[in-house]
Design a protein around this motif. Structure first.
Motif, mmCIF file in Angstrom:
data_model
loop_
_atom_site.group_PDB
_atom_site.id
_atom_site.type_symbol
_atom_site.label_atom_id
_atom_site.label_comp_id
_atom_site.label_asym_id
_atom_site.label_seq_id
_atom_site.Cartn_x
_atom_site.Cartn_y
_atom_site.Cartn_z
ATOM 1 N N ASP A 146 0.849 -1.148 -0.045
ATOM 2 C CA ASP A 146 -0.144 -0.018 -0.022
ATOM 3 C C ASP A 146 0.813 1.424 -0.104
ATOM 4 O OD1 ASP A 146 -2.247 -1.393 0.009
ATOM 5 O OD2 ASP A 146 -2.447 -1.369 2.236
ATOM 6 N N GLU A 147 2.049 1.365 0.713
ATOM 7 C CA GLU A 147 2.780 2.400 0.752
ATOM 8 C C GLU A 147 3.469 2.537 -0.528
ATOM 9 O OE1 GLU A 147 5.314 1.297 4.101
ATOM 10 O OE2 GLU A 147 3.785 2.362 5.700
ATOM 11 N N ARG A 150 1.268 4.346 -2.972
ATOM 12 C CA ARG A 150 0.902 5.674 -2.498
ATOM 13 C C ARG A 150 2.295 6.329 -2.988
ATOM 14 N NH1 ARG A 150 3.709 8.181 0.823
ATOM 15 N NH2 ARG A 150 4.255 6.255 1.962
ATOM 16 N N ARG A 154 2.002 9.050 -6.127
ATOM 17 C CA ARG A 154 2.324 10.614 -5.972
ATOM 18 C C ARG A 154 3.522 11.057 -6.767
ATOM 19 N NH1 ARG A 154 2.043 12.963 0.147
ATOM 20 N NH2 ARG A 154 2.963 14.634 -1.166
ATOM 21 N N ASP A 207 -7.340 8.681 6.446
ATOM 22 C CA ASP A 207 -8.451 9.458 5.412
ATOM 23 C C ASP A 207 -9.578 9.885 5.892
ATOM 24 O OD1 ASP A 207 -8.101 6.914 2.974
ATOM 25 O OD2 ASP A 207 -6.838 8.441 3.492
ATOM 26 N N GLN A 225 -7.333 12.339 1.463
ATOM 27 C CA GLN A 225 -6.943 10.836 1.134
ATOM 28 C C GLN A 225 -5.526 10.727 1.450
ATOM 29 O OE1 GLN A 225 -8.805 10.337 -2.904
ATOM 30 N NE2 GLN A 225 -9.879 8.437 -1.830
ATOM 31 N N GLY A 226 -4.899 9.883 2.270
ATOM 32 C CA GLY A 226 -3.559 9.567 2.373
ATOM 33 C C GLY A 226 -3.089 10.551 3.622
#
Length: 266
Positions: A146-147, A150, A154, A207, A225-226
């Motif tokens: 997940d990281e 992200r 980005r 979130d 979000q994030g």
């Protein structure tokens, strides 16, 4: 007692990748250069230049990300220095050169390059699909997968709009844009009235949705979000000043003009 497959997966060490995206890292490199140019400096001092008291946690992760994107390099004896790429990023000749530097930097992290080469910037699969691939084929644990996503997404959004990141062959890659949902699943909106202090989440990485009723017929919602850190908070403040305030003023002026026209007709 034997560990379950799920427990072993959660404990396994995942491949290295930049914890911070290119947007944060590209803003951090000039800060180091402005302090010590390309001199070798202890890692602890580099972290302080970036606003962190120690190398533990975010400070060390940001330095690692700077290295993975190629903006700093190891100088030995627990020291680092800004790389030539980092120096060019700080003082580009023009926007075209800065864009070229960003396109080069996005390829430096090995796994970023592998995923972009495979799918292209505008062809990343859905989050669940990519997460499954990261776990099965690259050995990530679920949290790290997940990281990774992200940070990768980005990074993609930080690339210039006209960026064509060249993959093996002649694959053209463009900026990926994703619509932001008006609500977040499994997250209750935080209702904020004008006379009520907002109940902000205690976890800056959670979130959440801030929902403010403006009148009986109108409301506004802010979807987050994030991660919200110092960098994101500053950008949100800038966005408010540059976008929201002028828009609000436009609405007010339009309403006043409509009221004046109604009065004149009456």
């Amino acid at each position: 007692m034997a560990k379950s497959d799920e427990e072993l997966t959660l404990r396994q060490r995942s491949p290295n990748f930049p914890y911070f995206g290119l947007d944060v890292v590209a803003a951090a490199a000039p800060k180091l250069y402005q302090k010590d140019r390309r001199a070798a400096i202890p890692r602890e001092i580099a972290a302080k230049h970036l606003g962190y008291e120690t190398l533990n946690g975010a400070g060390g992760r940001l330095l690692a990300a700077l290295n993975q994107f190629g903006f700093v390099e190891d100088a030995g004896d627990r020291k680092v220095r800004v790389s030539l790429l980092g120096e060019r990023l700080t003082h580009p000749k023009n926007d075209a050169e800065r864009n070229e530097i960003l396109r080069e930097a996005v390829r430096r992290p090995k796994l970023f390059n592998a995923i972009i080469t495979k799918y292209g910037i505008d062809g990343l699969p859905s989050a669940p699909t990519l997460k499954s691939e990261l776990i099965r084929e690259y050995g990530f644990n679920p949290t790290a997968a997940d990281e990774f996503q992200r940070s990768l997404r980005r990074t993609i959004h930080a690339l210039p709009v006209d960026s064509d990141v060249e993959a093996d062959g002649d694959l053209e890659l463009e900026l990926e844009t994703e619509p932001i949902p008006t609500t977040l699943p499994a997250k209750e909106p935080l209702h904020v009235g004008f006379n009520v202090k907002p109940q902000l989440p205690s976890n800056a990485q959670a979130d959440f949705v801030l929902h403010a009723p403006l009148s009986a017929r109108t409301s506004v919602a802010l979807t987050v979000q994030g991660i919200i850190g110092k960098e994101e908070a500053e950008r949100l403040s800038q966005w408010w000043r540059l976008i929201v305030e002028p828009t609000v003023n436009f609405w007010m002026e339009a309403d006043m003009k409509k009221s004046e026209e109604t009065s004149t007709q009456a």
